[in-house]
Enzyme design. Structure first.
Site, mmCIF file in Angstrom:
data_model
loop_
_atom_site.group_PDB
_atom_site.id
_atom_site.type_symbol
_atom_site.label_atom_id
_atom_site.label_comp_id
_atom_site.label_asym_id
_atom_site.label_seq_id
_atom_site.Cartn_x
_atom_site.Cartn_y
_atom_site.Cartn_z
ATOM 1 N N GLU A 12 -9.615 -1.937 5.518
ATOM 2 C CA GLU A 12 -10.405 -1.888 6.975
ATOM 3 C C GLU A 12 -11.545 -2.744 6.955
ATOM 4 O O GLU A 12 -12.000 -3.337 6.027
ATOM 5 C CB GLU A 12 -10.740 -0.551 6.818
ATOM 6 C CG GLU A 12 -9.774 0.496 6.686
ATOM 7 C CD GLU A 12 -8.869 0.944 8.012
ATOM 8 O OE1 GLU A 12 -8.917 -0.276 8.876
ATOM 9 O OE2 GLU A 12 -8.294 1.971 8.222
ATOM 10 N N ASN A 18 -7.561 -3.370 14.588
ATOM 11 C CA ASN A 18 -8.885 -3.912 13.883
ATOM 12 C C ASN A 18 -8.864 -4.819 13.062
ATOM 13 O O ASN A 18 -9.928 -5.129 12.489
ATOM 14 C CB ASN A 18 -9.707 -2.556 13.416
ATOM 15 C CG ASN A 18 -9.086 -2.165 12.236
ATOM 16 O OD1 ASN A 18 -7.977 -2.428 11.867
ATOM 17 N ND2 ASN A 18 -9.409 -0.768 11.807
ATOM 18 N N HIS A 20 -7.124 -4.978 10.311
ATOM 19 C CA HIS A 20 -6.836 -4.701 8.859
ATOM 20 C C HIS A 20 -5.626 -5.179 8.384
ATOM 21 O O HIS A 20 -4.698 -5.394 9.106
ATOM 22 C CB HIS A 20 -6.873 -3.302 8.516
ATOM 23 C CG HIS A 20 -5.970 -2.202 9.092
ATOM 24 N ND1 HIS A 20 -5.766 -1.357 9.955
ATOM 25 C CD2 HIS A 20 -4.568 -2.440 8.576
ATOM 26 C CE1 HIS A 20 -4.890 -0.805 10.166
ATOM 27 N NE2 HIS A 20 -3.871 -1.303 9.420
ATOM 28 N N ASP A 45 0.910 -1.162 0.032
ATOM 29 C CA ASP A 45 -0.044 -0.017 0.034
ATOM 30 C C ASP A 45 0.882 1.128 -0.006
ATOM 31 O O ASP A 45 2.255 1.179 0.289
ATOM 32 C CB ASP A 45 -0.900 -0.088 1.369
ATOM 33 C CG ASP A 45 -0.214 -0.263 2.441
ATOM 34 O OD1 ASP A 45 0.693 -0.151 2.712
ATOM 35 O OD2 ASP A 45 -1.044 -0.952 3.224
HETATM 36 C C1 GLP Z 1 -0.362 0.189 8.541
HETATM 37 C C2 GLP Z 1 -0.079 -0.727 7.283
HETATM 38 C C3 GLP Z 1 -0.305 -2.176 7.720
HETATM 39 C C4 GLP Z 1 0.279 -2.428 8.657
HETATM 40 C C5 GLP Z 1 -0.334 -1.740 9.793
HETATM 41 C C6 GLP Z 1 0.187 -2.261 11.324
HETATM 42 O O1 GLP Z 1 -1.896 0.367 8.852
HETATM 43 N N1 GLP Z 1 -0.762 -0.153 6.078
HETATM 44 O O2 GLP Z 1 0.188 -2.662 6.270
HETATM 45 O O3 GLP Z 1 0.172 -4.123 9.078
HETATM 46 O O4 GLP Z 1 -0.028 -0.495 9.731
HETATM 47 O O5 GLP Z 1 1.502 -1.520 11.474
HETATM 48 P P1 GLP Z 1 2.363 -1.679 12.667
HETATM 49 O O6 GLP Z 1 3.365 -3.002 12.067
HETATM 50 O O7 GLP Z 1 3.218 -0.614 12.636
HETATM 51 O O8 GLP Z 1 1.779 -2.197 14.006
#
Ligand code: GLP
Length: 237
Positions: free
Chosen positions: A143, A136, A138, A67
């Site tokens: 989402e 959540n 995702h 993304d």
């Molecule tokens: C963002 C990214 C996700 C990632 C999530 C969790 O929303 N788009 O791909 O998995 O954050 O991030 P973290 O690893 O910092 O908890």
């Protein structure tokens, strides 16, 4: 689904890095699906160290990131483009033309979404996909409520996700409202998937996943239908 419980973040990073190392050693022109966020930083550090130790080469590796924010310049310190270069690409010998991230600055975003899925297909599909998980549930930026059959698309971020990601911006108000993300179906097409999650905050999501209930209200639950997924998780306190 294979579950690997670890005791520390570093252990999670090492176990995950080993899976990627073996994949690249087995298939030097592997197509990797990559993720951003705090979870993969340690794994990328480990891969750079293994590269520097001569254990693998990224010469023929191709990467596709999950993304990117919409409307943020690639050169911005908070873009996923910058994140990936700082944490992995600048430390290894990957060729610039083999690096793919969705272009959140594209004028025609709908066309960019289609083109991104097509580029993945043209590369032969993703061999190994790395995922983090949002509190959540995702995955990527998909989402709760995202249809399971979604391909790469433009999404509006929830307040909870914008708050979680605000640490990467000078001001919380600077977190973009929209992002471009591989869809759940684009992710499910990967041949193999590794999801990493560490820390108390993430454990509720992991427990939900473990419960085995598949629902669009919890995007990661669709992974239960994939034939080759490893979850590396830990950190209950
Ligand atoms: C963002 C990214 C996700 C990632 C999530 C969790 O929303 N788009 O791909 O998995 O954050 O991030 P973290 O690893 O910092 O908890």
């Amino acid at each position: 689904m294979k579950w690997i419980e670890v005791n520390t973040y570093d252990e999670m990073s090492e176990v995950a890095a080993n899976i990627f190392l073996k994949q690249i050693q087995k298939k030097p022109n592997s197509v990797l699906g990559l993720a951003t966020g705090g979870s993969p930083v340690g794994m990328y550090k480990e891969l750079v160290a293994r590269y520097q130790a001569g254990q693998l080469t990224f010469k023929d590796v191709q990467t596709f990131n999950l993304d990117e924010y919409v409307g943020l310049k690639r050169s911005s310190p908070a873009s996923y483009w910058t994140f990936m270069h700082n944490n992995l690409f600048n430390g290894v010998n990957i060729k610039q033309e083999n690096i793919h991230l969705p272009n959140g600055e594209a004028e025609d975003l709908a066309a960019e979404c289609k083109a991104y899925d097509a580029r993945i297909d043209a590369a032969g599909g993703i061999d190994l996909q790395l995922l983090g998980i949002g509190v959540n549930g995702h995955i990527g930026f998909n989402e709760p409520g995202t249809p399971f059959d979604s391909m790469t698309n433009i999404v509006e971020l929830t307040e909870s996700t914008r708050t979680e990601n605000a640490i990467y911006f000078d001001d919380a108000a600077d977190v973009p409202i929209h992002a471009i993300t591989m869809g759940i179906q684009s992710i499910m097409k990967a041949k193999e998937i590794v999801l990493i999650a560490f820390g108390e905050k993430k454990m509720e999501a992991i427990q939900k996943l473990k419960s085995g209930h598949i629902t669009e209200d919890f995007p990661a639950s669709q992974l239960l239908k994939h034939p080759n997924v490893t979850i590396i998780y830990g950190g209950t306190n």
